[in-house]
Design an enzyme around this catalytic site. Structure first.
Site, PDB file in Angstrom:
ATOM      1  N   HIS A  38       0.762  -1.249   0.000  1.00 32.68           N
ATOM      2  CA  HIS A  38       0.000   0.000   0.000  1.00 32.68           C
ATOM      3  C   HIS A  38       0.794   1.300   0.000  1.00 32.68           C
ATOM      4  CE1 HIS A  38      -3.609  -2.339   0.425  1.00 32.68           C
ATOM      5  NE2 HIS A  38      -3.150  -2.910   1.537  1.00 32.68           N
ATOM      6  N   HIS A 145      -3.066  -2.864   8.039  1.00 33.48           N
ATOM      7  CA  HIS A 145      -4.190  -3.142   7.136  1.00 33.48           C
ATOM      8  C   HIS A 145      -4.815  -1.827   6.687  1.00 33.48           C
ATOM      9  CE1 HIS A 145      -7.821  -4.943   5.520  1.00 33.48           C
ATOM     10  NE2 HIS A 145      -8.546  -4.195   6.325  1.00 33.48           N
TER      11      HIS A 145
END
Length: 150
Positions: A38, A145
């Protein structure tokens, strides 16, 4: 009892075929895997960036968002007020300001020939954070996350 063992073995094999889709590569911490999936400081070409991720998992990931910021800045969001995550846990944190990001979506292909479309965005994000594992940066909490894009 003898019948149970083959059934258990079959269940383990089937579970193993499903589980790797979300499994973290063995030699990485959750924060390291988050960073690979990410964090990209600058805009990117989705096919190339997703190829790097898909090589770990051996499948075409259907969707992925890259935050165009540093790991340090994203980790700083972990110091903000905790909120409830989508899974009901209370270890999520929302960014105070939007960041540039690229959303990559699978359009065609089978691994390793995955093809993606890219959409540039400027939005807030929510990350789940946990205490660091051995090998992680020495922050109080680290992102593990990407829970939501707002």
């Amino acid at each position: 009892m003898v019948l149970c063992f083959p059934l258990l073995l079959l269940l383990l094999v089937l579970w193993g075929q499903v589980c790797p889709l979300h499994a973290i590569p063995k030699h990485l911490t959750r924060a390291q895997w988050f960073e690979i999936q990410h964090i990209r400081p600058s805009p990117l070409q989705c096919n190339r960036a997703m190829s790097h991720i898909n090589n770990y998992t051996q499948h075409c990931k259907p969707q992925n968002t890259f935050l165009h910021d540093s790991f340090q800045n994203v980790a700083a969001v972990c110091d903000l007020l905790s909120i409830t995550c989508k899974n009901g846990l209370h270890n999520c944190h929302q960014s105070l300001k939007p960041v540039n990001m690229t959303d990559c979506r699978l359009t065609s292909g089978k691994y390793p020939q995955c093809r993606y479309s890219a959409a540039a965005q400027y939005k807030l994000f929510i990350v789940a954070c946990d205490p660091p594992q051995k090998g992680d940066p020495p922050y109080k909490l680290v992102p593990v996350h990407l829970d939501s894009i707002l």
